[in-house]
Design an enzyme around this catalytic site. Sequence first.
Site, PDB file in Angstrom:
ATOM      1  N   GLY A  14       9.574   4.293   4.297  1.00 48.49           N
ATOM      2  CA  GLY A  14       8.911   3.185   4.632  1.00 48.49           C
ATOM      3  C   GLY A  14       9.969   2.216   4.413  1.00 48.49           C
ATOM      4  N   ARG A  75      11.166   8.772   9.591  1.00 50.60           N
ATOM      5  CA  ARG A  75      10.564   9.914   8.875  1.00 50.60           C
ATOM      6  C   ARG A  75      11.205  11.037   9.566  1.00 50.60           C
ATOM      7  NH1 ARG A  75       6.436   6.208   7.135  1.00 50.60           N
ATOM      8  NH2 ARG A  75       7.022   5.939   4.848  1.00 50.60           N
ATOM      9  N   ASP A 106       9.983   7.545  -2.799  1.00 52.62           N
ATOM     10  CA  ASP A 106       9.747   8.792  -3.523  1.00 52.62           C
ATOM     11  C   ASP A 106      10.170  10.097  -2.412  1.00 52.62           C
ATOM     12  OD1 ASP A 106       8.491  10.122  -5.786  1.00 52.62           O
ATOM     13  OD2 ASP A 106       6.823  10.693  -4.247  1.00 52.62           O
ATOM     14  N   THR A 129      11.050   0.476  -1.966  1.00 43.99           N
ATOM     15  CA  THR A 129       9.797   0.512  -1.559  1.00 43.99           C
ATOM     16  C   THR A 129       8.846  -0.588  -2.176  1.00 43.99           C
ATOM     17  OG1 THR A 129       7.642   1.710  -2.071  1.00 43.99           O
ATOM     18  CG2 THR A 129       9.503   2.103  -3.502  1.00 43.99           C
ATOM     19  N   ASP A 131       5.851  -0.140  -2.808  1.00 43.67           N
ATOM     20  CA  ASP A 131       4.793   0.191  -3.754  1.00 43.67           C
ATOM     21  C   ASP A 131       5.061  -0.126  -5.316  1.00 43.67           C
ATOM     22  OD1 ASP A 131       3.651   0.887  -1.031  1.00 43.67           O
ATOM     23  OD2 ASP A 131       4.297   2.892  -1.236  1.00 43.67           O
ATOM     24  N   ASP A 133       6.266   2.282  -7.139  1.00 40.06           N
ATOM     25  CA  ASP A 133       5.675   3.593  -7.677  1.00 40.06           C
ATOM     26  C   ASP A 133       6.747   4.260  -8.226  1.00 40.06           C
ATOM     27  OD1 ASP A 133       6.371   4.107  -5.125  1.00 40.06           O
ATOM     28  OD2 ASP A 133       4.729   5.169  -4.704  1.00 40.06           O
ATOM     29  N   GLY A 174       0.044   0.491  -1.252  1.00 39.09           N
ATOM     30  CA  GLY A 174       0.242   0.901  -2.382  1.00 39.09           C
ATOM     31  C   GLY A 174       0.510   2.557  -2.484  1.00 39.09           C
ATOM     32  N   ARG A 175       0.003   3.107  -1.381  1.00 40.68           N
ATOM     33  CA  ARG A 175       0.079   4.668  -1.351  1.00 40.68           C
ATOM     34  C   ARG A 175      -0.026   5.169  -2.407  1.00 40.68           C
ATOM     35  NH1 ARG A 175       4.908   7.823   1.573  1.00 40.68           N
ATOM     36  NH2 ARG A 175       6.035   7.150  -0.459  1.00 40.68           N
ATOM     37  N   ARG A 250     -17.711  -8.844   3.098  1.00 44.91           N
ATOM     38  CA  ARG A 250     -16.625  -8.793   4.303  1.00 44.91           C
ATOM     39  C   ARG A 250     -15.193  -8.025   3.874  1.00 44.91           C
ATOM     40  NH1 ARG A 250     -20.141 -10.871   6.457  1.00 44.91           N
ATOM     41  NH2 ARG A 250     -20.440 -12.409   8.190  1.00 44.91           N
TER      42      ARG A 250
HETATM   43  P1  ADP Z   1       9.354   7.427   1.351  1.00 46.50           P
HETATM   44  O1  ADP Z   1      10.919   7.461   0.977  1.00 46.50           O
HETATM   45  O2  ADP Z   1       9.278   5.962   1.791  1.00 46.50           O
HETATM   46  O3  ADP Z   1       8.550   7.862   0.200  1.00 46.50           O
HETATM   47  P2  ADP Z   1       8.556   9.615   3.118  1.00 46.50           P
HETATM   48  O4  ADP Z   1       7.847  10.300   2.083  1.00 46.50           O
HETATM   49  O5  ADP Z   1       8.081   9.462   4.377  1.00 46.50           O
HETATM   50  O6  ADP Z   1       9.040   8.095   2.527  1.00 46.50           O
HETATM   51  O7  ADP Z   1       9.897  10.495   3.271  1.00 46.50           O
HETATM   52  C1  ADP Z   1      10.999  10.152   3.997  1.00 46.50           C
HETATM   53  C2  ADP Z   1      11.737  11.392   4.400  1.00 46.50           C
HETATM   54  O8  ADP Z   1      12.375  12.085   3.363  1.00 46.50           O
HETATM   55  C3  ADP Z   1      10.952  12.324   5.177  1.00 46.50           C
HETATM   56  O9  ADP Z   1      10.671  11.999   6.471  1.00 46.50           O
HETATM   57  C4  ADP Z   1      11.879  13.571   5.111  1.00 46.50           C
HETATM   58  O10 ADP Z   1      12.845  13.514   6.169  1.00 46.50           O
HETATM   59  C5  ADP Z   1      12.543  13.282   3.634  1.00 46.50           C
HETATM   60  N1  ADP Z   1      11.854  14.379   2.798  1.00 46.50           N
HETATM   61  C6  ADP Z   1      10.442  13.954   2.059  1.00 46.50           C
HETATM   62  N2  ADP Z   1      10.449  14.959   1.381  1.00 46.50           N
HETATM   63  C7  ADP Z   1      11.070  15.985   1.496  1.00 46.50           C
HETATM   64  C8  ADP Z   1      11.352  17.402   0.858  1.00 46.50           C
HETATM   65  N3  ADP Z   1      10.457  17.692   0.073  1.00 46.50           N
HETATM   66  N4  ADP Z   1      12.343  17.971   1.510  1.00 46.50           N
HETATM   67  C9  ADP Z   1      13.293  17.563   2.370  1.00 46.50           C
HETATM   68  N5  ADP Z   1      13.274  16.133   2.866  1.00 46.50           N
HETATM   69  C10 ADP Z   1      12.114  15.367   2.457  1.00 46.50           C
END
Ligand code: ADP
Length: 326
Positions: A14, A75, A106, A129, A131, A133, A174-175, A250
């Site tokens: 994100g 992603r 994360d 992020t 969030d 978090d 906030g996921r 609302r």
């Molecule tokens: P954020 O970083 O905002 O939490 P995502 O959870 O969508 O976003 O993760 C971003 C990217 O990180 C994913 O599309 C993927 O390419 C990589 N990623 C996330 N989890 C894993 C994992 N367990 N193994 C390998 N790559 C991962």
Amino acid sequence: MSKTKCVGILTSGGDAPGMNAAIRAVTRSAIYNGLEVKGIYRGYKGMITDEIVPFKTSNVSNIIQQGGTILKTARCKEFMDPAGRQTAYEIIQKHGIDSLVVIGGDGSLTGARIFAQEFNLPIIGVPGTIDNDLYGTDRTIGYDTALNTVMDAVDKIRDTATSHERLFFIEIMGRDAGFLALNGAIASGAEAAIIPEIFTEVDQLEDLIKNGFRKSKNSSIVLVAESEITGGAMGMAERVKKEYPEYDVRVTILGHLQRGGSPTASDRILASRMGAASIDALLEDQRNVMIGIQNDQIIYTPFSKAIKNDKPIDRNLLNMLRVLSI
Ligand code: ADP
């Protein structure tokens, strides 16, 4: 002496306001310290599709004030597979990249941790992020800007809520984390925040209504953190319609506007400090750590800890919100 000579930089997952300030800081600190920098577009995807270009100081001119990320973000499913990561590694090797700075949340740091282990590659994480978090840092890049956006939006909704004597549920991003909803509620003088962290402990909606939250008010605004657990603002409104039909309810879902906008001073400074610290960390031969800030000091937290541990929410703030909304 550090072995780092060429740093690849990417933003993943994100997007968050302030990511550009971090890209600028990483690039300029690296160049200042005699390192080469390569910009990797579209997160992990760009490693696989070979969207990698050399970065000079001019590539990051005039971006500190811009929201989003000039490197784009994505992603990437292929990166979840060992075969995809193998391709990614071969491509970054071809470009001479010997270490990475990953700016993201994360999920991105989980990917970074696995990639670093598989290929013995030094990677530094920078928490980006809205969030907030991530464990191991008081604040993440983008959180302060999003919080200000939430506050401005709630201020505007209050004007109309007061005129009509309504109960407004406003859904906040906030996921599964309630930081934005809780602090957004405090900053905007909302009556309550419904957050996933305590959802299973108490019935927050029942609590709110039983405590007579409208006693001295014409209107009420409740911030609800988006989450499957809370059912979001729509879930709350459905419940009120059934259980407390006397209220005129609302719903507003703030959605993606919370991710946008020019970063606040606080986020720009945080991103600049964290970006510069990521290069310091590489030069000190640190690897597989996330940069964080605690009590205004830069600290390093191993990926394993930053990802696995839940960052606790300050329950005193929830109590304070209740006290201040009488
Ligand atoms: P954020 O970083 O905002 O939490 P995502 O959870 O969508 O976003 O993760 C971003 C990217 O990180 C994913 O599309 C993927 O390419 C990589 N990623 C996330 N989890 C894993 C994992 N367990 N193994 C390998 N790559 C991962």
